[in-house]
Scaffold this active site. Structure first.
Site, short mmCIF file in Angstrom:
data_model
loop_
_atom_site.label_atom_id
_atom_site.label_comp_id
_atom_site.label_asym_id
_atom_site.label_seq_id
_atom_site.Cartn_x
_atom_site.Cartn_y
_atom_site.Cartn_z
N SER A 227 0.90 -1.31 0.01
CA SER A 227 0.01 -0.05 0.06
C SER A 227 0.98 1.15 -0.04
O SER A 227 1.56 1.40 -1.12
CB SER A 227 -0.94 0.06 1.11
OG SER A 227 -1.93 1.02 1.25
N ASP B 67 -2.07 6.73 -3.61
CA ASP B 67 -1.03 5.95 -2.75
C ASP B 67 -0.74 4.73 -3.58
O ASP B 67 -1.04 4.55 -4.66
CB ASP B 67 -1.59 5.39 -1.53
CG ASP B 67 -2.39 4.50 -1.47
OD1 ASP B 67 -3.45 4.14 -2.45
OD2 ASP B 67 -2.56 3.61 -0.36
N ASP C 184 -1.03 1.41 -3.97
CA ASP C 184 -2.16 0.57 -4.51
C ASP C 184 -3.34 1.08 -4.58
O ASP C 184 -4.01 0.32 -5.17
CB ASP C 184 -2.24 -0.70 -3.49
CG ASP C 184 -2.92 -0.33 -2.09
OD1 ASP C 184 -2.94 0.89 -1.94
OD2 ASP C 184 -3.61 -1.23 -1.80
N ASP D 53 -5.91 2.67 -3.30
CA ASP D 53 -7.02 2.69 -2.61
C ASP D 53 -7.07 3.73 -1.54
O ASP D 53 -8.27 4.15 -1.22
CB ASP D 53 -7.14 1.35 -1.61
CG ASP D 53 -6.00 1.11 -0.49
OD1 ASP D 53 -5.24 2.07 -0.56
OD2 ASP D 53 -6.04 0.36 0.11
#
Length: 445
Positions: free
Chosen positions: A101, A240, A242, A244
């Site tokens: 992430s 960010d 990833d 999400d």
């Protein structure tokens, strides 16, 4: 929602150190495959972000799945919410994301989604954890899992994102700087906004395996702010690693965080008659946000910090909108997990509908100053049980009155107490936060 396996400590690991290693990824893939095969599962999708360790862990994970007789379809770099969506649309029995992430490149983790694009049920997670303790075995050769690649995954997800934007609107006339954090949205997010008509200036879209989240993205918007001012753009959007989470920058270069974005979406949905129930925030959601939605007669509840807890409260109340000030926003009317691109599109829809700028959409919302201090404590003393600490907190709360609040929260991974104080008087908030932190240090040194 998803489950993260950062190694045997269950929190985080670094490649080259302990515990996230290829053999652990192989064993995790095999353990998951053992559980999935018992449920009749034969096909899983695998996506990843752009950090260099993803190649290694992807291969190890696939080997474990194959040994358990599970077929794996690879999508390459894809946002976490894209994997959740595509797991549903491809009728796969599970989806797996290799990503840490918003963490730096040397961290990595593995997340699982169910066939419905949601977190795995707790009982399935427990079964996987139980299998990890067992020795790896291999199915007969004829039953080994096969590997394939999905070549149109990005295009499918782009079309899905566009479908969440009102069909009678477009983004023509808007100049947007899009910061992809050198992460999984680099080849997707700019195209979504371009195809909806915006003039897009793409930033941090050259991943090299090492530069994910480095001086860019939703966790560091200073460079994006400068780009917005440099190009005289209408706004900036930052994701960010990833994809999400989302943060935005207004035309003046000021950051608009997750609380503010969620307020814009909630107010827009309410005016359109689309808001179902209330909103779920967290213990860190700004008090000014709570007061602002109260004026709109929108119910509000707080969950523990973490997207899984927000989701739990949404499902419990049968509501559709929730999120965190970090920019992780869940719009259950469109998708099953936090999705930075979808959330950004909801904000843009509100702007277009009202013919207002991002700053104007905030109306009178002004977030209170929020001071957060991390205090390391030692020994067996629990700072939350210290009479002296609780006395200082009570005095602080009395001084803040209805215009502020105090939150003490222990880290789940290390001996840290997070001291948060917020209120409408910055000088008072800062003083009280330091007084509480100092007392924790005295009592728990």
């Amino acid at each position: 929602m998803s489950r993260k396996y950062f190694g045997t400590d269950g929190v985080r690991g670094r490649v080259g150190e302990f515990p996230i290693t290829p053999d652990f990824a192989l064993k995790l893939g095999w353990a998951a495959g053992q559980v999935f095969s018992q449920q009749g599962t034969r096909k899983v999708l695998i996506g990843k972000d752009t950090r260099i360790s993803g190649y290694m862990l992807e291969s190890a994970l696939e080997a474990g799945l194959a040994a358990a007789g599970i077929n794996a379809s690879f999508m390459g770099p894809m946002p976490t919410p894209a994997v959740a969506y595509l797991t549903r649309t491809f009728n796969a029995e599970a989806g797996i994301v290799i990503s840490a992430s918003h963490n730096p490149y040397h961290d990595n983790g593995i997340k699982f989604f169910s066939a419905q694009g949601t977190k795995l049920p707790d009982e399935v997670e427990h079964e996987i954890e139980a299998q990890i303790a067992k020795p790896v075995t291999c199915v007969e050769s004829a039953q080994l899992g096969k590997a394939s690649r999905i070549v149109d995954a990005a295009g499918r997800y782009i079309e899905f994102c566009k479908s969440t934007f009102p069909s009678d609107m477009n983004l023509k006339g808007l100049k947007i700087v899009v910061d992809c954090a050198n992460g999984a949205t680099y080849h997707i997010a700019p195209n979504v906004f371009k195809e909806l008509g915006a003039e897009v200036i793409a930033f941090a879209v050259e991943p090299d395996g090492l530069n994910i989240n480095a001086g860019c993205g939703a966790t560091d918007t200073k460079a994006l702010s400068a780009k917005v001012l440099e190009h005289e753009a209408d706004l900036g959007i930052a994701f960010d690693g990833d994809g999400d989470r989302v943060m935005m920058i207004d035309h003046l270069g000021h950051q608009v965080d997750g609380d503010e974005l969620m307020f814009i979406i909630a107010a827009f949905y309410q005016r359109q008659g689309l808001l179902k129930g209330g909103i779920v925030g967290t213990q860190m959601t700004n008090l000014a946000f709570e007061q602002a939605v109260e004026k709109l007669n929108i119910p509000f509840v707080r969950a523990k910090v973490g997207d899984r807890y927000v989701m739990e409260q949404l499902l419990e109340h049968n509501w559709m909108l929730g999120g965190e000030n970090s920019g992780h926003i869940i719009c259950l009317n469109h998708t099953t997990t936090g999705d930075g691109i979808v959330s950004a599109l909801q904000v843009l829809a509100a702007m277009r509908y009202h013919h207002q700028s991002l700053r104007e959409q905030l109306g009178g919302l002004r977030l209170y100053p929020q001071i957060l201090i991390n205090v390391r404590f030692k020994g067996q003393q629990d700072p939350l049980e210290s009479a002296a600490v609780l006395t200082v907190v009570a005095k602080a709360e009395q001084q803040l009155g209805q215009g502020g609040r105090v939150l003490l929260r222990k880290s789940g991974t290390e001996p840290l107490l997070r001291v948060m104080v917020e209120g409408d008087n910055h000088t008072l908030v800062e003083r009280l936060a330091n007084e509480i932190a100092d007392e924790v240090r005295r009592q728990c040194a």
